[in-house]
Design an enzyme around this catalytic site. Structure first.
Site, short mmCIF file in Angstrom:
data_model
loop_
_atom_site.label_atom_id
_atom_site.label_comp_id
_atom_site.label_asym_id
_atom_site.label_seq_id
_atom_site.Cartn_x
_atom_site.Cartn_y
_atom_site.Cartn_z
N SER A 27 3.33 -46.38 -31.41
CA SER A 27 3.28 -45.54 -30.23
C SER A 27 4.39 -45.95 -29.26
CB SER A 27 1.92 -45.71 -29.53
OG SER A 27 1.95 -45.15 -28.24
N TYR B 85 -4.32 -50.96 -26.08
CA TYR B 85 -3.55 -50.11 -26.97
C TYR B 85 -2.09 -50.56 -27.02
CZ TYR B 85 -2.24 -45.80 -29.39
OH TYR B 85 -1.79 -44.88 -30.30
#
Length: 180
Positions: A134, A147
């Site tokens: 990501s 995350y």
């Protein structure tokens, strides 16, 4: 010498990005095995696909995926897409919760890479592992500490795997997605 059909395993592919990846691979004529905690009903009608329902961080589930891949041909690619996204503020949730989330992000990728590379080494295939990362691995987003940390670790893992297994012809890459 007869060339066996290319087969790919895609984790986290019952929907979303993982499903799109699996569908793109099917369009190339490859066999696809999907691993997800939910059934990928969309794949039921596809002759060249199979679903293994279970946790992509579980070695037994991944072993079952490799067995299914062998039914279609030769495992040549593995896409580690499975992950979780859950906000957790460190000062509220505490370190154990944050680390549990990081583990839930990283474990399926480490387990998937181990399964794929083990099969590539066993068969002598110069396969490919793709880890879905990501933009948050490089640019943290407020409230998404777990995350960002998990995806940054995934990118470090990708680089280390490339160094360790590149000399054997096994390619390892990460694709850092933006917001989807």
């Amino acid at each position: 010498m007869e060339q066996r059909r290319a087969v790919h395993v895609v984790t986290g592919a019952s929907g979303g990005v993982g499903r799109s990846i699996a569908e793109a691979l099917l369009r190339t004529g490859a066999g696809v095995v999907v691993v997800d905690i939910r059934s990928a009903g969309w794949l039921d009608e596809v002759a060249d696909g199979a679903v293994v329902v279970g946790d992509a961080g579980d070695a037994a589930v991944l072993s079952a995926a490799i067995e299914r891949a062998r039914e279609f041909g030769e495992l040549t690619g593995w896409v580690n897409n499975a992950a979780v996204f859950r906000d957790a503020w460190l000062h509220e949730a505490g370190s154990e919760v944050v680390l549990d989330i990081v583990d839930a992000i990283l474990r399926p990728t480490v387990a998937g890479a181990a399964a794929a590379i083990g099969e590539f080494v066993r068969t002598g295939v110069a396969g490919s592992v793709v880890n879905v990362s990501s933009h948050q691995a490089q640019r943290a987003v407020r409230g998404a500490l777990s995350y960002s940390v998990g995806k940054a670790a995934l990118e470090g893992l990708t680089r280390a795997l490339a160094v360790d297994y590149g000399p054997r012809g096994i390619r390892t890459n990460a694709v850092a997605l933006g917001s989807t």
